[in-house]
Design an enzyme around this catalytic site. Sequence first.
Site, mmCIF file in Angstrom:
data_model
loop_
_atom_site.group_PDB
_atom_site.id
_atom_site.type_symbol
_atom_site.label_atom_id
_atom_site.label_comp_id
_atom_site.label_asym_id
_atom_site.label_seq_id
_atom_site.Cartn_x
_atom_site.Cartn_y
_atom_site.Cartn_z
ATOM 1 N N TRP A 100 -103.336 3.623 79.044
ATOM 2 C CA TRP A 100 -103.096 4.548 80.153
ATOM 3 C C TRP A 100 -103.617 5.943 79.854
ATOM 4 O O TRP A 100 -104.102 6.637 80.754
ATOM 5 C CB TRP A 100 -101.617 4.555 80.555
ATOM 6 C CG TRP A 100 -101.246 3.233 81.162
ATOM 7 C CD1 TRP A 100 -100.437 2.285 80.627
ATOM 8 C CD2 TRP A 100 -101.740 2.683 82.397
ATOM 9 N NE1 TRP A 100 -100.386 1.183 81.452
ATOM 10 C CE2 TRP A 100 -101.170 1.400 82.533
ATOM 11 C CE3 TRP A 100 -102.605 3.145 83.390
ATOM 12 C CZ2 TRP A 100 -101.435 0.578 83.637
ATOM 13 C CZ3 TRP A 100 -102.873 2.322 84.486
ATOM 14 C CH2 TRP A 100 -102.287 1.056 84.597
ATOM 15 N N ASP A 174 -97.686 12.103 81.286
ATOM 16 C CA ASP A 174 -97.525 10.896 82.082
ATOM 17 C C ASP A 174 -96.284 10.198 81.526
ATOM 18 O O ASP A 174 -96.291 9.696 80.398
ATOM 19 C CB ASP A 174 -98.777 10.022 81.917
ATOM 20 C CG ASP A 174 -98.627 8.633 82.538
ATOM 21 O OD1 ASP A 174 -97.525 8.300 83.006
ATOM 22 O OD2 ASP A 174 -99.626 7.883 82.542
ATOM 23 N N LYS A 198 -90.791 1.634 87.797
ATOM 24 C CA LYS A 198 -90.285 1.049 86.543
ATOM 25 C C LYS A 198 -88.820 1.448 86.339
ATOM 26 O O LYS A 198 -87.937 0.616 86.416
ATOM 27 C CB LYS A 198 -91.152 1.494 85.375
ATOM 28 C CG LYS A 198 -92.607 1.070 85.564
ATOM 29 C CD LYS A 198 -93.498 1.642 84.507
ATOM 30 C CE LYS A 198 -94.958 1.589 84.903
ATOM 31 N NZ LYS A 198 -95.477 0.245 85.132
HETATM 32 N N1 PMP Z 1 -99.452 5.430 83.443
HETATM 33 C C1 PMP Z 1 -98.628 4.539 82.879
HETATM 34 C C2 PMP Z 1 -97.995 4.882 81.567
HETATM 35 C C3 PMP Z 1 -98.379 3.334 83.517
HETATM 36 O O1 PMP Z 1 -97.559 2.447 82.962
HETATM 37 C C4 PMP Z 1 -98.990 3.056 84.768
HETATM 38 C C5 PMP Z 1 -98.741 1.781 85.524
HETATM 39 N N2 PMP Z 1 -98.256 0.732 84.853
HETATM 40 C C6 PMP Z 1 -99.849 4.009 85.288
HETATM 41 C C7 PMP Z 1 -100.046 5.183 84.623
HETATM 42 C C8 PMP Z 1 -100.554 3.763 86.603
HETATM 43 O O2 PMP Z 1 -99.612 3.870 87.616
HETATM 44 P P1 PMP Z 1 -99.879 3.479 89.120
HETATM 45 O O3 PMP Z 1 -100.102 2.021 89.172
HETATM 46 O O4 PMP Z 1 -98.609 3.900 89.803
HETATM 47 O O5 PMP Z 1 -101.052 4.264 89.595
#
Ligand code: PMP
Length: 362
Positions: A100, A174, A198
């Site tokens: 991520w 994030d 989550k």
């Molecule tokens: N950052 C992290 C740490 C994530 O776990 C996720 C999704 N699993 C995201 C960003 C992306 O999020 P989204 O699907 O809501 O765009």
Amino acid sequence: MGYNFSAGPATIYSEVLTQIHNDFLDYKGIGYSIIEASHRTSFYDKIHNDAIEQFKTLLKLGDDYHVVLLGGGATLQYAMLAYNFLSEGQVAQYINSGYWATAAIQNAKKTVKNDKNIEVVWDGSSNNFTRLPQEKELVIHEKSAYLHLTSNETIGGIQWKQFPNFGKVNVVADMCSDILSRTIDANAFSLIYAGTQKNLGISGVTVIAIKNSFLEKANNHLPDYLSYKKQVEKNSLLNTPPVFSVWVFERVLNHIIQLGGIEALDILNAKKADLIYQYLQECNGFYNSPIDFRYRSNMNVVFTLPSVELQNAFLVAAENANLTGLKGHRSVGGCRASIYNAMPIEGVEVLIEFMKHFKNTH
Ligand code: PMP
């Protein structure tokens, strides 16, 4: 009774689901569903503002923070961040802790003319993202537009346990997969963002907390939706918000307050993670965590089995035992148990019993 270990969308408190179910067709006697109501009604307004206030209360954010609720997921934040805070010629620093963080870096690069404006100050790819940096490994420039980190890597199963002292730089985090799961000093961050699917509800909302002194630096020349300043000015009601997702978010926050807030969740989440990591230590390597024990995530427990065949058999047997969502992310394979706030400790106990039984029979 089964348990869902999915990484997100994920398990929601059964009390909240029941409440949503009961209030769904006729919201508090108004005669129709909240998802049919205009976002300009007084009842939606209350949900919206209660969500913002409760989020601030739970994170103990000072009056100098604004909370914004947007669509587009955390993925949109990767771009919004850079569009708002990275002016031409400036550098933003990023810590690459895994999948991520890499996504954040790659998306930020797409917003700038020169890749050099996105500086990766530490890159965990050389150790396969199994550890995080020590404070002394980081050279942070106070003049950089911001420093970006990912508090918990949902796929890698790696989590910052303590945040280094980053000095005066504006730190952006994030926190998608560990928001409101443990006590942190939220006021040390200039911006925090997290999707709600989550720990905080369902998909559709991304919550962003922005320190006022940081917001003041934001770009004034952006399309309305992409402008944090415009969103703050309009209290996130610039356009139609994801009404249903905000309602669920508000109900989850309310439930967390009733449970005793972050402090209570912190204790419970640590207990759940300790149980499962303790078992990983005791199982003589049948289940193995590749992550440095100092950084093992309390939210996403990743582990492998001795062979791909055993792993596949494990996942099938788990599904048959109503333990779902244990397959690791397609990019890394393996297994992963996501044990967010709403996963009861009984779910973790049942999983461990199942793991013991599988080991004994294989
Ligand atoms: N950052 C992290 C740490 C994530 O776990 C996720 C999704 N699993 C995201 C960003 C992306 O999020 P989204 O699907 O809501 O765009």
